[in-house]
Design an enzyme around this catalytic site. Structure first.
Site, PDB file in Angstrom:
ATOM      1  N   LYS A  73       1.403 -19.179  18.192  1.00 24.64           N
ATOM      2  CA  LYS A  73       1.500 -18.764  16.751  1.00 24.64           C
ATOM      3  C   LYS A  73       0.481 -18.201  16.387  1.00 24.64           C
ATOM      4  CE  LYS A  73       5.018 -19.720  14.679  1.00 24.64           C
ATOM      5  NZ  LYS A  73       6.287 -19.108  14.577  1.00 24.64           N
TER       6      LYS A  73
HETATM    7  N1  GLU Z   1       8.836 -16.340  15.057  1.00 29.23           N
HETATM    8  C1  GLU Z   1      10.000 -16.962  15.644  1.00 29.23           C
HETATM    9  C2  GLU Z   1       9.931 -18.565  15.786  1.00 29.23           C
HETATM   10  O1  GLU Z   1       9.410 -19.219  15.033  1.00 29.23           O
HETATM   11  C3  GLU Z   1      10.337 -16.190  16.957  1.00 29.23           C
HETATM   12  C4  GLU Z   1       9.277 -16.101  18.034  1.00 29.23           C
HETATM   13  C5  GLU Z   1       9.632 -15.408  19.147  1.00 29.23           C
HETATM   14  O2  GLU Z   1      10.472 -14.600  19.192  1.00 29.23           O
HETATM   15  O3  GLU Z   1       8.799 -15.461  20.126  1.00 29.23           O
HETATM   16  O4  GLU Z   1      10.689 -18.891  16.576  1.00 29.23           O
END
Ligand code: GLU
Length: 428
Positions: A118
């Site tokens: 993240k």
């Molecule tokens: N930000 C989204 C999550 O927290 C999607 C992450 C992604 O698609 O890689 O799951």
């Protein structure tokens, strides 16, 4: 002061913040049930890599402002790391580390060949112009070049980022290599290799999971009265899916506050309003309420699709829902979790409930790598299969070990990663 390697490793680390501690406490609770060897568990308590950058941006008025940016990669055991990029005033290293750890369990639970990551930039995206956000995105991407890549770490949208943000990231990366690299990010516009149904996937997935829970409980989704916190890419779509599947949506909210109508809101009309005006502020449908009031409304299903830390030990005793669906990551604190479990309120946990997004991200990456694209119906069906399979494993494990669905979901994810870590061993 003790200076054994173990004692030094226990000393507070740079990412040690309340949200990271919450992710680690959840992990520790689950690891006990998962019966993972101690040295494996110890490895998974820490992110593999944390990257801090500063991002200079030329503002529209000519000033230069430097924003702090982060990317944390929690585990690369199962494959490249995967996870969103958020633009938010609360972004810190600790927040990214917690969210990266949750991404690892989420990907592993869904049996996607990824670990968790993240990242984000600490900024107030609502005060930035589109040109400033483009400059910030392009410079942030170029700062991340040493650690991202289609086989290393694949960003995606998260809070306040969207298809356009991903297009700028993809373009910046591709310009460095000299050819188009669509597989560097997911959640892109369809015109540059994005997947159909990625935009709707997280919100639609939330409703698929709620539907599955209703089936197991002998309830009918179309008889559910639902309250949805958040009207962005997750909450907005979840509210629409619930409405289209015949459920009654009695309240919704965005950052400007909430709207409540006991007889049910016309969700498509609210979408049209938000598209035209940018938010639900000033919409006069039903009764205006605050986000805090919205959480305490009486309903069958409360969908949390705004941000972390929404249900706490303070408001958990007043929650009036039978089922809570976590569309956001980390919306329920540990204190609230215990109180809600005690009160018999079922929580559909984030790592399962909002996994539709990363699952279709995986489909997008596979399509980009293969240069072969699937139809909307194929993707919807593949997503439903993946989520149902994970849901059934979590539900059965929770029954077998008499735990909450959260513990079962984390145990499911942790076991997948631990098995791989044990098989691979430590290098060198
Ligand atoms: N930000 C989204 C999550 O927290 C999607 C992450 C992604 O698609 O890689 O799951």
């Amino acid at each position: 002061m003790a200076s054994t390697p173990e004692a030094l490793a226990q000393a507070p680390l740079e990412w040690d913040t309340p949200l990271y501690r919450m992710a680690v406490s959840q992990f520790e609770q689950a690891v006990e049930v998962a019966k993972v060897p101690a040295e494996i568990a110890e490895r998974l308590r820490f992110p593999e890599r944390a990257f801090i950058v500063s991002v200079p941006v030329r503002m529209d008025d000519g000033r230069r402002v430097v924003f702090p940016g982060y990317r944390v990669q929690h585990s690369s055991i199962l494959g490249p790391t995967k996870g969103g990029i958020r633009y938010d005033p609360q972004v810190t290293l600790g927040e990214c580390a917690a969210l990266a750890m949750w991404m690892t369990w989420k990907c592993a639970l869904l049996r996607l060949p990824y670990g968790g990551a993240k990242g984000g930039v600490r900024c107030d995206p609502r005060s930035l112009s589109s040109r400033e956000i483009e400059g910030l995105t392009r410079r942030f991407t170029s700062e991340l070049l040493p650690i991202i890549g289609p086989q290393e770490d694949i960003p995606a949208p998260d809070m306040a980022t969207n298809e356009q943000t991903m297009a700028w990231m993809m373009d910046t990366y591709s310009m460095q290599l000299g050819y188009a690299v669509p597989e560097i990010v997911t959640g892109k516009p369809i015109a540059i290799g994005g997947s159909v149904f990625r935009h709707e996937a997280t919100g639609a997935g939330v409703v698929m999971v709620v539907g599955r829970a209703c089936d197991r409980l002998g309830l009918r989704l179309e008889e559910m009265r639902c309250v949805v916190q958040g009207f962005g890419n997750v909450g907005g779509i979840a509210a629409l899916e619930l409405y289209e599947r015949g459920a009654t949506v009695t309240a919704v909210s965005d950052a400007s506050g909430g709207l409540h109508e006991e007889d049910g809101l016309d969700v498509p009309a609210l979408h049209a309003y938000a598209r035209e005006h940018g938010s639900l502020a000033d919409n006069d449908t039903g009764r205006r309420i605050s986000n805090e009031e919205l959480l305490e409304l009486e309903c069958d299903v409360l969908v949390l699709a705004a941000r972390e830390d929404q249900l706490t030990a303070e408001n958990a005793p007043r929650i009036n829902a039978s089922m809570i669906a976590e569309g956001a990551n980390g919306p329920t604190t540990l204190g609230a979790d215990a109180i809600l479990a005690e009160r018999g309120i079922l929580i559909l946990p984030d790592v399962l409930t909002n996994a539709g997004g990363v699952t279709v991200s995986y489909f997008e990456w596979v399509q980009d790598l293969g240069r072969l694209f699937w139809t909307r119906d194929e993707i919807r069906a593949k997503l439903a299969d993946k989520l149902s399979d994970a849901f059934d494993r979590v539900w059965d494990l929770a029954e077998e070990q008499r735990s909450t669905l959260r513990t079962a979901a984390l145990v499911g994810g942790i076991r997948e990663v631990s098995q791989a870590l044990e098989a691979r061993g430590i290098f060198p």
